[in-house]
Scaffold this motif. Structure first.
Motif, PDB file in Angstrom:
ATOM      1  N   GLU A  51      51.982  48.007  69.844  1.00 24.95           N
ATOM      2  CA  GLU A  51      51.484  48.595  68.596  1.00 24.95           C
ATOM      3  C   GLU A  51      50.796  49.935  68.890  1.00 24.95           C
ATOM      4  OE1 GLU A  51      52.126  47.204  65.661  1.00 24.95           O
ATOM      5  OE2 GLU A  51      51.049  48.765  64.549  1.00 24.95           O
ATOM      6  N   ALA A  52      50.063  49.971  70.009  1.00 23.58           N
ATOM      7  CA  ALA A  52      49.368  51.211  70.375  1.00 23.58           C
ATOM      8  C   ALA A  52      50.378  52.341  70.614  1.00 23.58           C
ATOM      9  CB  ALA A  52      48.520  50.990  71.621  1.00 23.58           C
ATOM     10  N   PHE A  53      51.451  52.043  71.335  1.00 15.94           N
ATOM     11  CA  PHE A  53      52.467  53.073  71.587  1.00 15.94           C
ATOM     12  C   PHE A  53      53.185  53.477  70.289  1.00 15.94           C
ATOM     13  CE2 PHE A  53      52.300  51.653  76.097  1.00 15.94           C
ATOM     14  CZ  PHE A  53      51.996  52.883  76.633  1.00 15.94           C
ATOM     15  N   LEU A  54      53.432  52.482  69.454  1.00 15.59           N
ATOM     16  CA  LEU A  54      54.112  52.767  68.185  1.00 15.59           C
ATOM     17  C   LEU A  54      53.250  53.695  67.321  1.00 15.59           C
ATOM     18  CD1 LEU A  54      56.674  51.891  66.615  1.00 15.59           C
ATOM     19  CD2 LEU A  54      55.314  50.132  65.539  1.00 15.59           C
ATOM     20  N   GLU A 112      62.071  47.352  76.697  1.00 19.00           N
ATOM     21  CA  GLU A 112      63.161  47.096  75.745  1.00 19.00           C
ATOM     22  C   GLU A 112      62.599  46.699  74.374  1.00 19.00           C
ATOM     23  OE1 GLU A 112      63.096  45.851  78.846  1.00 19.00           O
ATOM     24  OE2 GLU A 112      64.632  47.229  79.645  1.00 19.00           O
ATOM     25  N   ARG A 113      61.586  45.828  74.425  1.00 15.69           N
ATOM     26  CA  ARG A 113      60.995  45.386  73.148  1.00 15.69           C
ATOM     27  C   ARG A 113      60.306  46.559  72.430  1.00 15.69           C
ATOM     28  NH1 ARG A 113      60.270  40.737  76.325  1.00 15.69           N
ATOM     29  NH2 ARG A 113      58.209  41.336  77.051  1.00 15.69           N
ATOM     30  N   LEU A 114      59.687  47.422  73.214  1.00 12.07           N
ATOM     31  CA  LEU A 114      59.034  48.589  72.606  1.00 12.07           C
ATOM     32  C   LEU A 114      60.074  49.524  71.981  1.00 12.07           C
ATOM     33  CD1 LEU A 114      56.537  50.304  72.019  1.00 12.07           C
ATOM     34  CD2 LEU A 114      56.751  51.309  74.282  1.00 12.07           C
ATOM     35  N   LYS A 115      61.185  49.735  72.713  1.00 10.40           N
ATOM     36  CA  LYS A 115      62.250  50.609  72.175  1.00 10.40           C
ATOM     37  C   LYS A 115      62.787  50.048  70.867  1.00 10.40           C
ATOM     38  CE  LYS A 115      63.821  53.176  76.091  1.00 10.40           C
ATOM     39  NZ  LYS A 115      64.533  53.100  77.321  1.00 10.40           N
ATOM     40  N   GLN A 116      62.938  48.722  70.841  1.00  9.57           N
ATOM     41  CA  GLN A 116      63.441  48.066  69.632  1.00  9.57           C
ATOM     42  C   GLN A 116      62.484  48.320  68.464  1.00  9.57           C
ATOM     43  OE1 GLN A 116      66.453  46.402  69.360  1.00  9.57           O
ATOM     44  NE2 GLN A 116      65.890  46.548  67.195  1.00  9.57           N
ATOM     45  N   ARG A 117      61.184  48.211  68.746  1.00  4.25           N
ATOM     46  CA  ARG A 117      60.200  48.423  67.675  1.00  4.25           C
ATOM     47  C   ARG A 117      60.216  49.871  67.200  1.00  4.25           C
ATOM     48  NH1 ARG A 117      54.692  44.961  68.709  1.00  4.25           N
ATOM     49  NH2 ARG A 117      54.029  45.909  66.769  1.00  4.25           N
ATOM     50  N   LEU A 118      60.374  50.791  68.156  1.00  2.00           N
ATOM     51  CA  LEU A 118      60.427  52.215  67.769  1.00  2.00           C
ATOM     52  C   LEU A 118      61.662  52.480  66.917  1.00  2.00           C
ATOM     53  CD1 LEU A 118      59.313  53.850  71.132  1.00  2.00           C
ATOM     54  CD2 LEU A 118      58.147  54.114  68.947  1.00  2.00           C
ATOM     55  N   ASN A 119      62.800  51.876  67.300  1.00  7.05           N
ATOM     56  CA  ASN A 119      64.034  52.051  66.520  1.00  7.05           C
ATOM     57  C   ASN A 119      63.883  51.452  65.133  1.00  7.05           C
ATOM     58  OD1 ASN A 119      65.371  53.371  68.521  1.00  7.05           O
ATOM     59  ND2 ASN A 119      66.333  51.545  69.356  1.00  7.05           N
ATOM     60  N   ASP A 120      63.269  50.255  65.060  1.00  8.87           N
ATOM     61  CA  ASP A 120      63.064  49.604  63.760  1.00  8.87           C
ATOM     62  C   ASP A 120      62.229  50.498  62.854  1.00  8.87           C
ATOM     63  OD1 ASP A 120      64.459  47.486  64.657  1.00  8.87           O
ATOM     64  OD2 ASP A 120      62.736  46.158  64.956  1.00  8.87           O
ATOM     65  N   HIS A 121      61.209  51.104  63.467  1.00  9.93           N
ATOM     66  CA  HIS A 121      60.336  51.986  62.685  1.00  9.93           C
ATOM     67  C   HIS A 121      61.129  53.169  62.134  1.00  9.93           C
ATOM     68  CE1 HIS A 121      57.283  54.840  61.633  1.00  9.93           C
ATOM     69  NE2 HIS A 121      57.770  55.676  62.502  1.00  9.93           N
ATOM     70  N   GLN A 122      62.014  53.725  63.000  1.00 10.05           N
ATOM     71  CA  GLN A 122      62.804  54.862  62.531  1.00 10.05           C
ATOM     72  C   GLN A 122      63.785  54.445  61.438  1.00 10.05           C
ATOM     73  OE1 GLN A 122      63.985  56.150  66.345  1.00 10.05           O
ATOM     74  NE2 GLN A 122      62.365  57.654  66.494  1.00 10.05           N
ATOM     75  N   LEU A 123      64.322  53.194  61.568  1.00 12.49           N
ATOM     76  CA  LEU A 123      65.234  52.685  60.539  1.00 12.49           C
ATOM     77  C   LEU A 123      64.519  52.573  59.200  1.00 12.49           C
ATOM     78  CD1 LEU A 123      67.368  49.851  62.146  1.00 12.49           C
ATOM     79  CD2 LEU A 123      68.161  51.965  61.115  1.00 12.49           C
TER      80      LEU A 123
END
Lengths: 187, 141
Positions: A49-52, B66-77
């Motif tokens: 969450e912090a990185f996001l 990988e999980r972080l990348k997925q979250r970043l992609n979801d956010h962009q979606l």
């Protein structure tokens, strides 16, 4: 390439620059979350969450006001403290008293003799355990000051408490650690 | 540790942390010079600080990146979804206005490129405003 340059490249749309920032800080961010929350799953969730949030708010980062590292760790600390509030401080306190200890394999060690290494690992484990029994704010102060090398003024800003309070927590916290380590013969 | 040491320890701590005034700094240094026990305590404090420093980093669990990348992609979606909603609303408004004012469909199609260009600039604005407002509010929260 320094952090500020990487942030600039991120803002220009270079995704690999953000990956590089994640590589640089993921262990510290996760470590801080783990120390503060004492729960591996929640710590991972908060670290991500912090990185996001850092990614979403990168435009708000001003290199003239401080380092990227401090900015990111401030974000992480506030997220974790909010998570603790949500979980209820009391519940967390009780859970930590009974709580899990860190695994030895996680610690990592510099080149020391086997005996020194054993002492260092024991001491570090004991410090972690003691930290987890402290009040969350006192623990945060110790981690930010000695773990992240933030100044007392910066810590006061992160936690939104007076400088005198930070100084008092720091002194008492360090003294508690010293006395307890002495008692068990690890100092 | 005698009473004098107990009195001086907070001063020494303050001096070490860099927040002491000149008088406190001088007193702390003078006491330290003459007190072997307090020098030992300072060494122990430094060791504790080092231990905290070296234990702050903990390797992330397997699959963290990988999980972080997925979250970043979801956010962009999600952002793209917001943009799509915004565009659809604009298109709907344009169509409704055309019908309301009795503009023929051929006229609409003929002037469509101009409308699209202005829609691109205008339709993203509400999303940007909302995001800026959200960032602003989150910062204060």
């Amino acid at each position: 390439m320094d952090d500020a340059a990487l942030v600039r490249r991120c803002l220009e749309g270079d995704k690999r620059a953000f990956d590089e920032l994640v590589q640089r800080y993921r262990d510290r961010v996760y470590g801080m979350a783990l120390h503060l929350l004492g729960d591996k799953d929640l710590a991972e969730d908060m670290a991500q969450e912090a990185f996001l949030r850092a990614f979403q708010r990168l435009t708000l980062f001003d290199p003239n006001k401080g380092s990227f590292s401090n900015w990111l760790m401030t974000l992480t600390t506030r997220l974790c403290l909010n998570a603790l509030k949500r979980r209820g401080l009391e519940q967390q306190w009780i859970a930590e008293q009974e709580g899990e200890t860190f695994e030895l394999a996680e610690l990592g060690e510099d080149a020391l003799s086997p005996e020194e290494e054993w002492w260092a690992v024991e001491r570090r484990l004991f410090i972690r355990k003691l930290l987890s029994t402290m009040h969350p704010m006192q623990r945060t102060v110790l981690l930010l000051r000695y773990g992240e090398e933030m100044s007392i003024q910066e810590i006061a800003q992160v936690l939104q408490v007076p400088i005198g309070t930070v100084k008092a927590w720091l002194f008492r916290g360090r003294e508690v650690l010293r006395r307890k380590l002495k008692e068990v013969g690890l100092l | 540790m005698n009473d004098e040491c107990t009195k001086f320890l907070p001063k020494i701590h303050e001096w070490l942390e860099g927040g002491a005034d000149e008088e406190t700094s001088l007193l702390a240094q003078l006491h330290l010079r003459n007190c072997h026990r307090c020098r030992e305590i300072v060494k122990e404090w430094q060791l504790i600080a080092q231990e905290i420093k070296s234990s702050i980093s903990v390797p992330t669990p397997k699959g963290f990146d990988e999980r972080l990348k997925q979250r970043l992609n979801d956010h962009q979606l999600v952002s793209w979804r917001e943009l799509a909603v915004s565009w659809s609303l604009t298109a709907f408004s344009v169509a409704a206005s055309a019908l309301w004012f009795g503009v023929s469909l051929t006229d609409v199609i003929r002037t469509l490129p101009q409308w699209v260009i202005s829609a691109i600039s205008w339709s993203t604005l509400p999303v940007q405003w909302l995001q800026q407002f959200w960032d602003f509010m989150s910062r204060w929260a």
